[in-house]
Each structure stands twice: as C-alpha cells, then as structure tokens.
Design a protein around this motif. Structure first.
Motif, mmCIF file in Angstrom:
data_model
loop_
_atom_site.group_PDB
_atom_site.id
_atom_site.type_symbol
_atom_site.label_atom_id
_atom_site.label_comp_id
_atom_site.label_asym_id
_atom_site.label_seq_id
_atom_site.Cartn_x
_atom_site.Cartn_y
_atom_site.Cartn_z
ATOM 1 N N TRP A 261 0.823 -1.212 0.000
ATOM 2 C CA TRP A 261 0.000 0.000 0.000
ATOM 3 C C TRP A 261 0.859 1.265 0.000
ATOM 4 N N GLN A 269 -4.563 5.968 -3.781
ATOM 5 C CA GLN A 269 -5.124 5.555 -2.498
ATOM 6 C C GLN A 269 -6.484 6.213 -2.264
ATOM 7 N N ILE A 273 -10.322 4.457 -1.844
ATOM 8 C CA ILE A 273 -11.179 4.641 -0.667
ATOM 9 C C ILE A 273 -12.374 5.533 -0.990
ATOM 10 N N HIS A 308 -14.372 2.360 -2.271
ATOM 11 C CA HIS A 308 -14.869 1.625 -1.118
ATOM 12 C C HIS A 308 -16.125 2.271 -0.543
ATOM 13 N N LEU A 370 -9.630 -2.353 -3.399
ATOM 14 C CA LEU A 370 -8.952 -2.486 -2.109
ATOM 15 C C LEU A 370 -8.516 -3.917 -1.812
#
Length: 401
Positions: A261, A269, A273, A308, A370
């Motif tokens: 990550w 990133q 998310i 996400h 993810l």
C-alpha cells in the motif's frame, strides 16, 4: 474419564463460588477506597463508563476505547448445567471486574485471589465486557438447537478471503475494552482463570484505537479515518438492537499489506477509498462529515464507482437498511516468517440481521480495488446476548432456562 469430569465439575463449583464473592465487597470497597484516597490517584482521569447492568450489554454503543482484546472460546463444559454455571461465572466475574474493589485475600498456602496486575485494589468503571454466542454452541451437546437465534450461522468464506480455520468461529466471544492495556490483560486472566475446565481459548487478538489525528474519527493503518458514516444513536434501535436486547456481531480479522500500500500514490489511495486521506472528506466534499453526492456524479468522475465508500454505502433508499454500526481496531503482531509487517484491522460490526446488512455490504464489495491490499484471515459471527438487568440475572438466562 470419570475423574476428569469430577474434577471439572468441582472446578466449576469453585469458580462459581469465587465469582459470587470475587472482588470482596466490590462496590463497598471501591467506595471506601475512593473516600480514603486509596487506589490510583489520577486527578484528571476520565469519567467512569456506564454500569454493568442494563437492557443491552456494554461495549456496543460506546465509542471504542484505546485498548481491546477479542477472544473466541470453545466450550468444554460437559452438559447444560455446567454451561449454565459457566455463564453465571462469566457474569459474576464481569460484574466484579467492572465494579472494582479489593480482591479477597489469599489463604495461608493457597494462590492469591487476583493476579495483582492492577495493584492491591482493582479500579472500577474502567472496563467494558461484551459476551456473545456462536452458532456452534447450538449443536447436539447442550440441547439448544431449537433455541439458536434466527439467522445465526457460521461465518462463510467470501470471495477474496484467505481464511485460516485456526482463527475462525467459536462457541463464545468475549471482548474486553479499556483505556489501558493492563486493565484488559487483568480482566482476561481473571476470566480465563475462573472458567478453566469449562471453556478454552480458541483464538485471541489484541487491538488498539489511535487518538484522532488531528481531529475527527481515528485512523486505521492505511492512514484513512475508519468509521465516519456510522448510524446516528437514534437509528440503533432500528439497525442494531434485536427485540430482546441483543445484537449480531461480525468479527473480521483483516491483514493489511501495508508495504504494498505504501508504494502507491496518494491519489490512487484516495480513489480506492473515495475520501481524502488528510481530512477524511469525500472526494466531492471539504469536511469529513460531508455527505457524498453520488447522484450528482453518476459515472464516477470524482468518486469512482468502484471506490470503497461508494460500494459499501451507495446512499440509496434501497440500501439504507443495510447500514451497520462499525467498530474498527488496529492490530500489530510484529513480522511474519518472511519478515513482512503483520498488521491490520480487527473489524467488528453490529446489526439486527447479518444477511441483510453485513453480508449485503460484503457482496457489494466483491472484487473492489482495495482487495489487492488486504487479506481477511479470520473472525466469526456471534449473537451478543441481551444485557444483565440486575444482580439476580446472568448472561444467557433466557437461552438456558
């Protein structure tokens, strides 16, 4: 074998007696200690947590405390009467540990009644104890099959899981949470000691929550705030608590591949998310509390359709009933056999109905981006029992009567 059964029953009777006495004069001793200035003198200590008794167990509605341990037990009691003794003992120990006080003195040659980890007086009001039952408790052993809570099953293996059987399921779940790690360890040792011969630990994992940095919801070990969009307190009766005062708990032990990550860009990133890492705001907002406007971004130009937050909670009337009360704790177990960091998330969530809430969310998250950075390896489903209403009640009373 007969001697083993006799020894186990003798131990249970002794443990139950200790549970009733337990911390000698717990509430009286705690009051005397405070009046005389004894015990820990933390002048700026936070206020105590709610008391032990209530319609619901503690540890669900409360904000997560800094330290926790989640434990699953296999019940080795020989029959239903011994199981009832076990539940009474757990109740008595939880009541005593949360009340605090001065433990009973040791006999001339006997072992001390308390580990001494917290000193001569156990501080009261600093511990949350939450107990659940797993589907496996309702097999042939105790004649409880017809009383299994509706919709309580063993946790299945979902796509993208890498479950290790040694870290899954259990007859009982126990979560102990406190502000300090020694309070958690003291309670675990006490309960394990008093239930020995009736239950044995199947798996255990310790967790912690970080302080808000710099403010808002605490962060997980991916660096993002965790638990932003939980239901409001007024919604918990509809989304979390069952009619009898219990709730369904899902535990997921999720390793985060943090070294992998850490090698991807911050922009990537945030798209995975759906939130800004620094502020916690959705990518179409400015503050953590801002509600993402998915309808204004139907093709995912700002917040990707695969993000996400968009998959977990699409914020539509059709998915409103699948929301869960999410509680996340970080864990750190050092390094694995090849030197990679072994850390991640002890994910817990509460709901009225696992299939229509957690599992509905989990199916929407299938193959999200993810999954390349996380590996679920354990956990289980449990029914958190209704609360203990008074001194004459005990956990699981309605189930076992």
């Amino acid at each position: 074998m007969e001697d083993d059964v006799t020894d186990r029953r003798s131990f249970l009777r002794g443990a139950l007696a200790a549970g009733v006495g337990g911390v000698a004069g717990a509430s009286v001793a705690a009051g005397a200690s405070a009046a005389s200035g004894g015990g820990d003198d933390h002048r700026d200590a936070p206020p105590p947590l709610r008391g032990f008794h209530g319609a619901h167990q503690a540890g669900v509605e409360e904000a997560p405390l800094p330290r926790t341990t989640v434990v699953a037990f296999d019940v080795i009691a020989g029959n239903r009467r011994e199981l009832t003794d076990l539940m009474r003992t757990i109740t008595d120990r939880a009541r005593a540990l949360t009340a605090g006080g001065v433990p009973d003195g040791a006999g001339i040659t006997g072992p001390p009644a308390d580990s001494g980890v917290l000193g001569p007086s156990v501080p009261g009001g600093n511990l949350l104890v939450t107990v659940g039952v797993g589907a496996s408790l309702f097999d042939h052993r105790f004649g409880l099959a017809a009383r299994r809570p509706a919709r309580l099953t063993a946790m299945p293996t979902f796509p993208n899981d890498a479950l290790d059987p040694a870290w899954c399921h259990g007859d009982l779940s126990l979560q102990l949470s406190a502000r300090d790690p020694d309070t958690v360890l003291h309670a675990l040792r006490d309960i394990a000691r008093h239930t020995r011969g009736a239950a044995q630990i199947r798996w255990r994992i310790d967790g912690f929550t970080s302080p808000p940095r710099p403010s808002g919801t605490p962060r997980n070990l991916l660096g993002f705030r965790d638990g932003t969009a939980n239901p409001a307190p007024a919604e918990l009766g509809r989304l979390v608590w069952t009619d009898d005062g219990g709730t369904f708990l899902v535990v997921r032990l999720i390793r985060m591949l943090v070294e992998f990550w850490d090698r991807i860009g911050i922009g990537e990133q945030e798209r995975i998310i759906g939130r800004a890492r620094d502020t916690g705001a959705p990518l179409d907002g400015d503050r953590e509390s801002d509600r993402p406007d998915f309808a204004a971004d139907p093709v995912g130009k700002i917040i990707p359709l695969t993000s996400h937050i968009r998959l977990a909670n699409p914020r539509t009337p059709a998915t409103a009933g699948s929301r869960i009360l999410r509680r996340g704790f970080n864990y750190d177990r050092g390094v694995d056999a090849v030197g990679d960091l072994d850390m991640g998330l002890v994910f817990t969530c509460y709901q009225r109905d696992i299939p229509s809430q957690f599992e509905a969310v989990q199916h929407r998250l299938k193959d999200e981006p993810l999954v390349d950075y996380v590996r679920p390896f354990g956990g289980g489903y449990f029914f958190v029992l209704p609360g203990v209403r008074d001194a004459g009640d005990h956990l699981g009373r309605a189930l076992l009567s």
